[in-house]
Design a protein around this motif. Structure first.
Motif, PDB file in Angstrom:
ATOM      1  N   ASN A 301     -37.420 -24.273   4.853  1.00  0.00           N
ATOM      2  CA  ASN A 301     -36.399 -24.785   3.949  1.00  0.00           C
ATOM      3  C   ASN A 301     -37.092 -25.409   2.750  1.00  0.00           C
ATOM      4  N   ILE A 302     -36.439 -25.387   1.601  1.00  0.00           N
ATOM      5  CA  ILE A 302     -36.965 -26.011   0.393  1.00  0.00           C
ATOM      6  C   ILE A 302     -36.319 -27.384   0.253  1.00  0.00           C
ATOM      7  N   VAL A 303     -37.113 -28.440   0.180  1.00  0.00           N
ATOM      8  CA  VAL A 303     -36.577 -29.796   0.060  1.00  0.00           C
ATOM      9  C   VAL A 303     -37.277 -30.535  -1.075  1.00  0.00           C
ATOM     10  N   GLY A 304     -36.566 -31.477  -1.667  1.00  0.00           N
ATOM     11  CA  GLY A 304     -37.118 -32.326  -2.708  1.00  0.00           C
ATOM     12  C   GLY A 304     -36.178 -33.489  -2.949  1.00  0.00           C
ATOM     13  N   GLU A 305     -36.650 -34.527  -3.678  1.00  0.00           N
ATOM     14  CA  GLU A 305     -35.878 -35.759  -3.810  1.00  0.00           C
ATOM     15  C   GLU A 305     -35.942 -36.333  -5.225  1.00  0.00           C
ATOM     16  N   ILE A 306     -34.905 -37.079  -5.547  1.00  0.00           N
ATOM     17  CA  ILE A 306     -34.927 -38.032  -6.653  1.00  0.00           C
ATOM     18  C   ILE A 306     -34.841 -39.410  -6.012  1.00  0.00           C
ATOM     19  N   PRO A 307     -35.920 -40.194  -6.031  1.00  0.00           N
ATOM     20  CA  PRO A 307     -35.921 -41.488  -5.329  1.00  0.00           C
ATOM     21  C   PRO A 307     -34.865 -42.441  -5.873  1.00  0.00           C
ATOM     22  N   GLY A 308     -34.244 -43.179  -4.960  1.00  0.00           N
ATOM     23  CA  GLY A 308     -33.278 -44.182  -5.356  1.00  0.00           C
ATOM     24  C   GLY A 308     -33.955 -45.495  -5.684  1.00  0.00           C
ATOM     25  N   SER A 309     -33.135 -46.522  -5.917  1.00  0.00           N
ATOM     26  CA  SER A 309     -33.677 -47.840  -6.297  1.00  0.00           C
ATOM     27  C   SER A 309     -33.346 -48.866  -5.220  1.00  0.00           C
ATOM     28  N   ALA A 310     -32.205 -49.532  -5.337  1.00  0.00           N
ATOM     29  CA  ALA A 310     -31.885 -50.637  -4.436  1.00  0.00           C
ATOM     30  C   ALA A 310     -31.727 -50.194  -2.987  1.00  0.00           C
ATOM     31  N   ARG A 311     -31.273 -48.952  -2.763  1.00  0.00           N
ATOM     32  CA  ARG A 311     -31.068 -48.449  -1.400  1.00  0.00           C
ATOM     33  C   ARG A 311     -31.823 -47.138  -1.216  1.00  0.00           C
ATOM     34  N   ALA A 312     -33.069 -47.154  -1.582  1.00  0.00           N
ATOM     35  CA  ALA A 312     -33.862 -45.929  -1.588  1.00  0.00           C
ATOM     36  C   ALA A 312     -34.032 -45.320  -0.207  1.00  0.00           C
ATOM     37  N   ASP A 313     -33.867 -46.119   0.852  1.00  0.00           N
ATOM     38  CA  ASP A 313     -34.026 -45.574   2.205  1.00  0.00           C
ATOM     39  C   ASP A 313     -32.770 -44.848   2.681  1.00  0.00           C
ATOM     40  N   GLU A 314     -31.673 -44.960   1.931  1.00  0.00           N
ATOM     41  CA  GLU A 314     -30.454 -44.233   2.254  1.00  0.00           C
ATOM     42  C   GLU A 314     -30.411 -42.946   1.429  1.00  0.00           C
ATOM     43  N   ILE A 315     -29.720 -41.927   1.954  1.00  0.00           N
ATOM     44  CA  ILE A 315     -29.822 -40.584   1.374  1.00  0.00           C
ATOM     45  C   ILE A 315     -28.447 -39.995   1.108  1.00  0.00           C
ATOM     46  N   VAL A 316     -28.321 -39.361  -0.048  1.00  0.00           N
ATOM     47  CA  VAL A 316     -27.217 -38.444  -0.351  1.00  0.00           C
ATOM     48  C   VAL A 316     -27.836 -37.054  -0.455  1.00  0.00           C
ATOM     49  N   MET A 317     -27.292 -36.079   0.275  1.00  0.00           N
ATOM     50  CA  MET A 317     -27.878 -34.739   0.293  1.00  0.00           C
ATOM     51  C   MET A 317     -26.944 -33.710  -0.328  1.00  0.00           C
ATOM     52  N   ILE A 318     -27.560 -32.733  -0.999  1.00  0.00           N
ATOM     53  CA  ILE A 318     -26.844 -31.548  -1.445  1.00  0.00           C
ATOM     54  C   ILE A 318     -27.603 -30.331  -0.927  1.00  0.00           C
ATOM     55  N   GLY A 319     -26.889 -29.231  -0.732  1.00  0.00           N
ATOM     56  CA  GLY A 319     -27.575 -28.062  -0.209  1.00  0.00           C
ATOM     57  C   GLY A 319     -26.785 -26.783  -0.381  1.00  0.00           C
ATOM     58  N   ALA A 320     -27.494 -25.678  -0.188  1.00  0.00           N
ATOM     59  CA  ALA A 320     -26.917 -24.336  -0.242  1.00  0.00           C
ATOM     60  C   ALA A 320     -27.901 -23.408   0.453  1.00  0.00           C
ATOM     61  N   HIS A 321     -27.406 -22.270   0.928  1.00  0.00           N
ATOM     62  CA  HIS A 321     -28.371 -21.372   1.561  1.00  0.00           C
ATOM     63  C   HIS A 321     -29.034 -20.491   0.514  1.00  0.00           C
ATOM     64  N   PHE A 322     -30.325 -20.300   0.709  1.00  0.00           N
ATOM     65  CA  PHE A 322     -31.199 -19.639  -0.258  1.00  0.00           C
ATOM     66  C   PHE A 322     -31.364 -18.154   0.062  1.00  0.00           C
ATOM     67  N   ASP A 323     -31.063 -17.759   1.288  1.00  0.00           N
ATOM     68  CA  ASP A 323     -31.279 -16.378   1.706  1.00  0.00           C
ATOM     69  C   ASP A 323     -30.088 -15.507   1.352  1.00  0.00           C
ATOM     70  N   SER A 324     -30.287 -14.194   1.455  1.00  0.00           N
ATOM     71  CA  SER A 324     -29.212 -13.245   1.193  1.00  0.00           C
ATOM     72  C   SER A 324     -29.424 -12.010   2.054  1.00  0.00           C
ATOM     73  N   TRP A 325     -28.481 -11.078   1.974  1.00  0.00           N
ATOM     74  CA  TRP A 325     -28.706  -9.753   2.551  1.00  0.00           C
ATOM     75  C   TRP A 325     -29.484  -8.906   1.556  1.00  0.00           C
ATOM     76  N   ALA A 326     -29.833  -7.676   1.934  1.00  0.00           N
ATOM     77  CA  ALA A 326     -30.871  -6.942   1.208  1.00  0.00           C
ATOM     78  C   ALA A 326     -30.364  -5.834   0.296  1.00  0.00           C
ATOM     79  N   ALA A 327     -29.084  -5.458   0.343  1.00  0.00           N
ATOM     80  CA  ALA A 327     -28.626  -4.341  -0.483  1.00  0.00           C
ATOM     81  C   ALA A 327     -28.342  -4.767  -1.916  1.00  0.00           C
ATOM     82  N   GLY A 328     -27.723  -5.944  -2.106  1.00  0.00           N
ATOM     83  CA  GLY A 328     -27.556  -6.510  -3.434  1.00  0.00           C
ATOM     84  C   GLY A 328     -28.676  -7.496  -3.704  1.00  0.00           C
ATOM     85  N   THR A 329     -28.463  -8.373  -4.677  1.00  0.00           N
ATOM     86  CA  THR A 329     -29.451  -9.420  -4.946  1.00  0.00           C
ATOM     87  C   THR A 329     -28.913 -10.801  -4.594  1.00  0.00           C
ATOM     88  N   GLY A 330     -27.824 -10.837  -3.806  1.00  0.00           N
ATOM     89  CA  GLY A 330     -27.317 -12.110  -3.305  1.00  0.00           C
ATOM     90  C   GLY A 330     -26.888 -13.066  -4.399  1.00  0.00           C
TER      91      GLY A 330
END
Length: 530
Positions: A301-330
């Motif tokens: 999986n590809i992961v990365g962050e923008i660090p927070g400030s006052a509550r940096a140990d708490e997390i808001v996540m966004i995501g999507a699937h990166f893979d596709s099928w092979a006949a089109g380009t997804g």
């Protein structure tokens, strides 16, 4: 306290009293300013279509385990790092299984006349080891009775093994947006939407002799291999030169062998079949070159962050699937979602939007084989669904947002039964009423990666999106290409996601949660995909 100090104390108290709304106003102004910057950055300097073009036009199909997805992931890592996103990396999970790619495909009629066919190889199936010319026969093998009917008659032949499909004119529009009435039905309380009556058709079960049990995919494949079939031909489930093409084999290295399997357009399938029914010779020339990759059975999986400030140990996540099928380009499934999420991270960095909580992006692989990448991530970081023993990060995740319903405009949010989230979403949607974002559906929606978060009691949400051509033209098809993307929708979606992330990262409280679910066993992955 003496009387002589009273005016001074009262003055301080009054100053504090009047300062509270002033501070609140300043906070509101600061929030509005940051949201304005997010909006301007996303609409005036958008790069979402550039990202989409790289993922689709440059790196092509992104089947999990293939060289293409690895190259696309490396580009995504370097791009996120270039925007200043922190800790960007490929986080390994697995084992997954073998990679696969199609290197060459050519199919043409030789008889009754020379004619090039529109076709594709099914994923995780072998190739022909060069150009092969042979007769085509129609042999729909579905039950054990069919095995005996065709045994000994298929060696050295191309086999059309599916019943034909009647095609009708496309009188209904191929591309649609949700109407107000449809959105109203989605927003209605559960149980108040209407629908077909419960139960099956009238009259009870039909009489007659029971049908023979259908063959499993493994039994059918084994029969074709034993009979020496050169290739199995399918027509997919689309029309107009398009084809739905998924898997014909198994990514697991211990899986049994499969025959060569191709998909051609439904119209051309019918052309060949009608000639066979006329007892005319149908002869095909086919050259399919496929490659398997077994050097690394893990995925990432590809992961990365923008660090927070006052509550940096708490997390808001966004995501999507990166893979596709092979006949089109997804493109719509799901470069659209990956590009929107990457662009949301770029917008937040470029707008210099201050956020109390850390924002983390996750781009998942193995989604098309059963949500495997996000499942592995959730198990590693938050909880194993099978025992529901919570890990420390479970307490720290506030909310997860997912995009995986194509290129269409975001029109609202599926609440996943989390009614406590309604007031927040109602407030956060207000600036986007002009975009058409007005709907909160109490329903749950499935089939994509937010489900793995929801299954362990974490707030995970999928956005409601206009269908456009998703179910009619692009989903898992050979025409899922860049040109089917809608630039205005994509730009606005990235702004919405970035704004929701900003609001969630700065909300005073952790996102509302549903009660923790009971442990449930994880389903074994489907080797052929979904």
């Amino acid at each position: 306290m003496t009387r002589g100090h009273r005016p001074y104390v009262v003055g301080i108290a009054l100053a504090i009293l009047f300062a509270v709304p002033v501070v609140a106003q300043l906070q509101e102004d600061r929030d509005r300013d940051a949201l304005d910057r997010i909006r301007r950055e996303g609409l005036e300097r958008s790069r979402v279509m550039e990202i989409s073009s790289y993922l689709t036009d440059v790196y092509g199909p992104r089947l999990t385990g293939s060289p293409n997805i690895k190259a696309a992931a490396q580009w995504a890592v370097e791009t996120l790092r270039g925007w200043g996103v922190s800790g960007v990396k490929l986080e390994t999970w697995g084992p997954f299984g073998r990679g696969w790619s199609n290197q060459r495909f050519y199919a043409a009629l030789v008889k009754p006349f020379p004619y090039t066919l529109i076709g594709h190889s099914k994923a995780w199936t072998p190739g022909t080891a060069g150009t092969v010319i042979a007769d085509v026969v129609y042999a729909p093998v579905a039950t054990r009775t069919d095995l005996e009917k065709f045994r000994g008659k298929l060696r050295g032949k191309f086999v059309m093994a599916m019943a034909p499909r009647e095609l009708k004119a496309l009188f209904d529009p191929v591309a649609t947006r949700f109407t107000d009435a449809e959105l109203d039905r989605m927003a209605a309380p559960r149980g108040a939407r209407g629908g077909p009556p419960a139960g099956g058709p009238p009259g009870g079960p039909r009489g007659g002799a029971p049908s023979p049990p259908p063959l499993t995919t493994e039994q059918r494949n084994q029969f074709f291999i034993e009979e020496g079939v050169l290739a199995v031909i399918d027509h997919g489930s689309a029309s107009g030169g398009n084809a739905v093409v998924q898997s014909g084999g198994d990514f697991r290295p211990e899986a049994p062998p499969t025959p060569v399997q191709i998909v051609i357009s439904t119209e051309q399938y019918g052309l060949m079949l009608r000639n066979i029914e006329k007892n005319l010779p149908v002869r095909l020339e086919l050259n399919v070159e496929n490659r398997f990759y077994s050097d690394d059975l893990n995925s990432f999986n590809i992961v990365g962050e923008i660090p927070g400030s006052a509550r940096a140990d708490e997390i808001v996540m966004i995501g999507a699937h990166f893979d596709s099928w092979a006949a089109g380009t997804g493109a719509t499934d799901n470069a659209a979602g990956s590009a929107v999420m990457m662009e949301a991270m770029r917008i937040l960095k470029a707008a210099n939007a201050p956020m109390a909580r850390t924002v983390r992006i996750g781009l998942w692989t193995g989604e098309e084989q059963g949500l495997l990448g996000s499942q592995a991530y959730v198990r590693e970081h938050f909880a194993d669904r099978s025992d529901m023993k919570l890990k420390p990060e479970h307490e720290k995740l506030s909310v997860y947002f997912n995009v995986d319903n194509g290129t269409g405009q975001i029109r609202g949010v599926y609440l996943q039964g989390n009614d406590g989230a309604r007031p927040l979403f109602e407030e956060w949607m207000k600036p986007f009423k002009t975009f058409g974002m007005t709907t909160l559906s109490p329903s749950s929606t499935g089939g994509t990666d937010h489900v793995n978060f929801d299954r362990i009691g974490l707030p995970g949400f999928q956005f409601i999106q206009d269908p456009i051509e998703y179910d009619t033209r692009t989903h898992h098809t050979s025409m899922d290409l860049y040109d089917r993307l809608q630039p205005k929708d994509m730009m606005q979606n990235a702004v919405i996601v970035a704004s929701f992330v900003y609001d969630a990262a700065n909300h005073p409280e952790r996102f509302p949660r549903k009660p923790l679910p009971a442990p449930q066993p994880e389903r074994a992955p489907r080797g052929g995909g979904r």
